[in-house]
Every structure is written in structure tokens, then in C-alpha cells.
Design a protein around this motif. Structure first.
Motif, PDB file in Angstrom:
ATOM      1  N   ALA A  43      28.479  48.039  13.410  1.00  0.00           N
ATOM      2  CA  ALA A  43      27.899  49.412  13.265  1.00  0.00           C
ATOM      3  C   ALA A  43      26.541  49.292  13.958  1.00  0.00           C
ATOM      4  N   ALA A  44      25.819  48.231  14.056  1.00  0.00           N
ATOM      5  CA  ALA A  44      24.589  48.260  14.959  1.00  0.00           C
ATOM      6  C   ALA A  44      24.927  48.360  16.357  1.00  0.00           C
ATOM      7  N   ASP A  45      26.083  47.404  16.643  1.00  0.00           N
ATOM      8  CA  ASP A  45      26.332  47.450  18.042  1.00  0.00           C
ATOM      9  C   ASP A  45      26.972  48.932  18.481  1.00  0.00           C
ATOM     10  N   HIS A  46      27.528  49.388  17.612  1.00  0.00           N
ATOM     11  CA  HIS A  46      28.086  50.924  17.926  1.00  0.00           C
ATOM     12  C   HIS A  46      26.961  51.801  18.288  1.00  0.00           C
ATOM     13  N   TYR A  47      25.818  51.602  17.906  1.00  0.00           N
ATOM     14  CA  TYR A  47      24.534  52.257  18.005  1.00  0.00           C
ATOM     15  C   TYR A  47      23.917  51.917  19.236  1.00  0.00           C
ATOM     16  N   GLY A  48      24.293  50.849  19.786  1.00  0.00           N
ATOM     17  CA  GLY A  48      23.402  50.318  21.151  1.00  0.00           C
ATOM     18  C   GLY A  48      22.793  48.932  20.906  1.00  0.00           C
ATOM     19  N   VAL A  49      22.410  48.326  19.689  1.00  0.00           N
ATOM     20  CA  VAL A  49      21.845  47.333  19.390  1.00  0.00           C
ATOM     21  C   VAL A  49      22.611  46.045  19.984  1.00  0.00           C
ATOM     22  N   GLU A  50      21.971  45.160  20.645  1.00  0.00           N
ATOM     23  CA  GLU A  50      22.530  43.866  21.363  1.00  0.00           C
ATOM     24  C   GLU A  50      22.484  42.696  20.203  1.00  0.00           C
ATOM     25  N   ILE A  51      23.511  42.170  20.225  1.00  0.00           N
ATOM     26  CA  ILE A  51      23.728  40.599  19.449  1.00  0.00           C
ATOM     27  C   ILE A  51      23.956  39.680  20.218  1.00  0.00           C
ATOM     28  N   HIS A  52      22.878  38.753  20.027  1.00  0.00           N
ATOM     29  CA  HIS A  52      22.844  37.519  20.992  1.00  0.00           C
ATOM     30  C   HIS A  52      23.010  36.213  20.118  1.00  0.00           C
ATOM     31  N   GLN A  53      24.062  35.652  20.040  1.00  0.00           N
ATOM     32  CA  GLN A  53      24.508  34.455  19.389  1.00  0.00           C
ATOM     33  C   GLN A  53      24.183  33.337  20.334  1.00  0.00           C
ATOM     34  N   LYS A  54      24.159  32.177  19.578  1.00  0.00           N
ATOM     35  CA  LYS A  54      23.772  31.037  20.395  1.00  0.00           C
ATOM     36  C   LYS A  54      22.564  31.112  21.178  1.00  0.00           C
ATOM     37  N   THR A  55      21.454  31.915  20.655  1.00  0.00           N
ATOM     38  CA  THR A  55      20.294  32.144  21.304  1.00  0.00           C
ATOM     39  C   THR A  55      19.219  31.572  20.467  1.00  0.00           C
ATOM     40  N   GLU A  56      18.500  30.673  20.629  1.00  0.00           N
ATOM     41  CA  GLU A  56      17.618  29.963  19.623  1.00  0.00           C
ATOM     42  C   GLU A  56      16.421  30.217  20.275  1.00  0.00           C
ATOM     43  N   VAL A  57      15.459  30.656  19.280  1.00  0.00           N
ATOM     44  CA  VAL A  57      13.975  30.968  19.279  1.00  0.00           C
ATOM     45  C   VAL A  57      13.389  29.800  19.392  1.00  0.00           C
ATOM     46  N   LEU A  58      12.506  29.473  20.620  1.00  0.00           N
ATOM     47  CA  LEU A  58      12.045  28.276  20.801  1.00  0.00           C
ATOM     48  C   LEU A  58      10.422  28.396  20.590  1.00  0.00           C
ATOM     49  N   ASP A  59       9.995  29.616  20.781  1.00  0.00           N
ATOM     50  CA  ASP A  59       8.402  29.938  20.525  1.00  0.00           C
ATOM     51  C   ASP A  59       8.402  31.325  20.407  1.00  0.00           C
ATOM     52  N   ILE A  60       7.252  31.896  19.626  1.00  0.00           N
ATOM     53  CA  ILE A  60       6.793  33.174  19.364  1.00  0.00           C
ATOM     54  C   ILE A  60       5.563  33.202  20.647  1.00  0.00           C
ATOM     55  N   LEU A  61       5.742  34.437  21.283  1.00  0.00           N
ATOM     56  CA  LEU A  61       4.503  34.495  22.272  1.00  0.00           C
ATOM     57  C   LEU A  61       3.493  35.368  21.587  1.00  0.00           C
TER      58      LEU A  61
END
Ligand code: PYC
Length: 441
Positions: free
Chosen positions: A209-227
Motif C-alpha cells: 500500500a505504501a508503494d502504491h502511493y509512491g513511497v520507496e522501499i529500499h531493502q539491503k540498505t544499511e544505515v551506517l550513520d545519522i548526519l
């Protein structure tokens, strides 16, 4: 407001709604021909209005409600593994709202309401089964806590009451309610609206449903730091700072809003922004048996015996227990757990002695001192948290998404989550929810 029903899902080739007859659906399913993806795989961009860390029910629900309730769709949900790979795919799928504090009851009841309408809201069969939830009491102290919970529940119109052994036996004949049982059952908190739901379908439903409305889902994408810039910590992070984005394994993203919707790694992610969370992480083990004819009509919990059990529509018994009594990141099962589980379940239901366990696993629970979550704004501008769920995370998914989305869109803390703010710890205004845990921890 956007179309909530999702009845007219976009076709895989973007040419509009695709509809199937029952036969058409079967043929397509078997042939797997031109089956549209449930959500897209698109390249990560370098800027979004919001980045949500964690592709579990909480993160995906936040993205969905941002889009559908507030029209905010320039959003990326990032997960270091695959969606639902954490607690959302590892829990025992129990939902209920019979909590102990007025704050908890109101909050989880809204979640149950959203679970009730989820199949039609997301147009997916989430197999919600409202079958009733029984929390057994084996001693006077437990009966007192059940009465307390029942009274708090009733004040908010939650269907919840204390019943005795005869009524318990009528509801669940397989329970040993005799006085000869090793831990005789003295009563139970009975909560008819509680039940189970298919956890994977909840994840997939929100993702699609989120994708349907335009949200992008990025799997295998690890957060290394918060800026973060301008913070009061030695590294320029922490209180007083402002989020500018995240560094991921696939590159930097700039975003004015970053939301921590992780479990297991919530304190690590928060520390990347310079925020210290009062959380420790413990595994919670679970197990499932071979399928047998359906005989267990309700969810049964015994806090004193550290076990809960429900039966799936397919016939398997799904068990859970207390969190392990030490900090750990191991998600394999232990023999110690199996032994304790088997002993306790046989004390409750001697009739299942011949059933075989098929599988066991664990999930990671982020425990806070008062067993309530940490939700909303933090001292770093633009960095929000929806973490610290302990053993309650799955039940809270929908309402957390709804309220976090409101928080982001309005820049105000919704009333339902105001009690769960991070500053309750220094202020000493804890929301003690330990007494509502399924099992003693
Ligand atoms: O609080 O009902 C509960 C629960 C079940 C499994 C983990 N927590």
C-alpha cells in the motif's frame, strides 16, 4: 485524502487496474505469468522528505499513513535486510488491548481497531481471527492483577473481565482446570476482542500500500550513520543538533526528517544521532509444532508459567515465553527454552504430550525500564523515535504508524503518544506496563 481502498491496484505495467476471475487468479498463480510485483525496486535517490529506518510493521505503517493520511509520499523506508526480517516476522502474531495503564489501554485499543479494518483498508487477507484472549492466574497475586486490569479496561469500554475455572474450562476444554494440576488455575482475565493475525500479510499489506502511493522501499540498505549538524556533543551531534540525512551502505541521503523504527538496533541507531536511549536488548524465543486438528479456540497465556500459546488456522500450536534473562543478539533457539516450554505447556494442557515441535526461533526485544515505548521527537531536531517496544511491538504497529505519521506531518505530538516521550525518564513520569506483559519477565 488519497484513495484508501487500494481496490484498483496499479497494474504491473502501469496501465491501470487489473482484475481476475477466480479461475483467472488460479491460472495466473500457477503459471506465475506477468505477476505484478507487490512493491517496486527503484534506485536510491539522494534526497527525500523523510527517511524511515526499519522495514518492519512500524516503519512501513508510518510510511503508509504519511502517504494516505497526510499526502507525504517523498519517503524512503530503508532496511539493512529484507522487510519483515526483524520482530515483525518473528513474533507470535497476538493482538489485544487489555493493558494495565489507561495510557496503554487507549493506545493499543486504537491499534486493535486498525487491525480490525486492515483487510479492507489494505485490500489483503490478513487472516485476522478475533478468538478471545485468556490470561490465566495461578495465585492470589495474579488474580489481583487480573482484577486490576479488568477494571482499568472496563473504564475505557474494553471487553475484559475476570472469569473462574468453570467458565475457563467451557471456553478451552483442553486446559487442566482441576485442583490436582501442579499450578491450579484460579481464574483468568478474559478479553474476547483479542486474537491472532497473519504477521507476514500485515508487513506485505503495508509495504504494497505504501508503494502504491509512491513511497520507496529500499531493502539491503544499511544505515551506517545519522548526519547531524550543530549538536552539543563533542562530535557535533546530540541535543541541540539538527538532522540533515543518513549515510547508508548505498550512499548518503539528505532528509530533514529521519525516523528510527528499528528493534534490536534502536539504541545503536539513536547513538548515531548522539541520543542515548534507556534500552537493553534481549532475545524472545518462540516455537511451532506440527499441525493437528483445530482444538484450541482461544489464545492462552500463563504469566506464572512463562508461556503463551495459540493455534493457527492450519493447526500448528505457536508458543512463546519470557525474554531471555540476559542481553544478547542471538536469534537461534536454545535447548533450555524448549525444555522449560515443554514442561510448562504440559502442566497446562497434558493432552498435547505427543505433539512434535517443528521449529524454534527468536526475535530481539528492546526493553525499557517501564515496559512502555519511546515515541516522538528527540532533542535532535528532525530525528524521531518509535522504539523500545519490548514484547509489545507487533500489537502496536498500526497505531504507531498512524501517530508517528501525524507527529511528522503536523510537528505536534499526538495525545495518544504524549505519555511515551523520551523525557519521561529524567522527569520520572514512567508508564508502568510490566503488569500487562503476557509472561513475567
Ligand atoms: O504481550 O501479548 C503479548 C505478547 C505475546 C507475545 C509477545 N508479547
Amino acid at each position: 485524502m488519497a484513495d484508501r481502498s487500494l481496490r484498483s491496484r496499479r497494474n504491473g505495467n502501469g496501465k491501470g487496474p487489473e482484475r481476475y476471475s477466480a479461475w483467472g487468479l488460479l491460472r495466473k498463480g500457477l503459471a506465475q505469468e506477468n505477476w505484478p510485483r507487490a512493491w517496486r525496486e527503484v534506485p536510491l535517490r539522494d534526497t527525500y522528505d523523510a527517511v524511515i529506518i526499519g522495514g518492519g510493521v512500524h516503519g512501513l505503517a508510518t510510511a503508509y499513513y504519511l502517504a494516505v493520511n497526510h499526502g507525504i509520499t517523498n519517503v524512503a523506508v530503508v532496511d539493512k535486510a529484507y522487510i519483515g526480517s526483524g520482530g515483525s516476522g518473528r513474533n507470535t502474531a497476538i493482538v489485544r488491548s487489555n493493558y494495565l495503564t489507561p495510557e496503554g489501554v487507549a493506545f493499543y485499543d486504537r491499534s486493535l481497531e486498525l487491525y480490525n479494518s486492515m483487510a479492507s483498508d489494505l485490500n489483503i487477507n490478513v487472516m485476522f481471527s478475533e478468538r478471545g484472549h485468556l490470561t490465566l492466574a495461578h495465585n492470589d497475586g495474579a488474580v489481583r492483577t487480573m482484577r486490576w486490569r479488568a477494571e482499568v479496561n472496563k473504564l475505557q469500554n474494553i471487553d475484559s473481565s475476570v472469569i473462574g475455572p468453570d467458565e475457563i474450562k467451557k471456553l478451552v476444554p483442553s486446559l487442566d482446570t482441576t485442583s490436582d494440576a501442579r499450578y491450579p488455575i484460579m481464574g483468568a482475565l478474559y478479553h474476547p476482542p483479542g486474537g491472532i493475525i497473519r504477521h507476514d500479510a500485515v508487513v506485505w499489506g503495508y509495504a504494497r500500500a505504501a508503494d502504491h502511493y509512491g513511497v520507496e522501499i529500499h531493502q539491503k540498505t544499511e544505515v551506517l550513520d545519522i548526519l547531524v549538524e550543530g549538536g552539543s556533543g563533542p562530535d557535533g551531534k546530540g541535543p541541540g543538533g539538527k538532522v540533515t540525512g543518513v549515510r547508508t551502505s548505498k550512499g548518503d541521503i539528505s532528509a530533514p526528517i529521519v525516523v528510527n523504527c528499528t528493534a534490536g538496533w534502536a539504541s545503536l541507531i539513536a547513538s548515531m544521532a548522539g541520543i542515548k536511549l534507556p534500552i537493553h536488548t534481549r532475545p524472545l524465543q518462540a516455537a511451532v509444532t506440527e499441525p493437528v486438528k483445530v482444538f484450541l479456540p482461544a489464545v492462552v497465556v500463563s504469566g506464572s508459567l512463562h508461556v503463551y500459546v495459540s493455534q493457527t488456522d492450519r493447526g500448528e500450536l505457536v508458543f512463546g515465553a519470557a525474554v531471555d534473562p540476559f542481553n544478547n543478539y542471538n536469534i537461534a533457539g536454545s535447548l533450555d527454552f524448549t525444555e522449560g516450554l515443554a514442561g510448562h505447556i504440559l502442566e497446562l494442557m497434558p493432552g498435547v504430550s505427543k505433539m512434535r515441535l517443528l521449529r524454534q526461533w527468536a526475535g530481539l526485544c528492546d526493553m525499557t525500564p517501564d515496559y512502555s515505548p519511546v515515541m516522538g521527537f528527540t532533542p535532535v531536531e528532525g530525528f524521531l523515535c518509535d522504539v523500545g517496544w519490548g514484547t509489545y511491538g507487533f500489537k502496536a504497529g498500526p497505531v504507531s504508524g498512524e501517530t508517528m505519521a501525524e507527529c511528522i506531518a503536523t510537528n505536534q505530538t499526538p495525545k495518544l503518544i504524549a505519555p511515551f516521550a523520551l523525557d519521561r525518564f529524567p522527569e520520572g513520569t514512567l508508564v508502568g506496563e510490566k503488569g500487562a506483559a503476557s509472561v513475567g519477565h
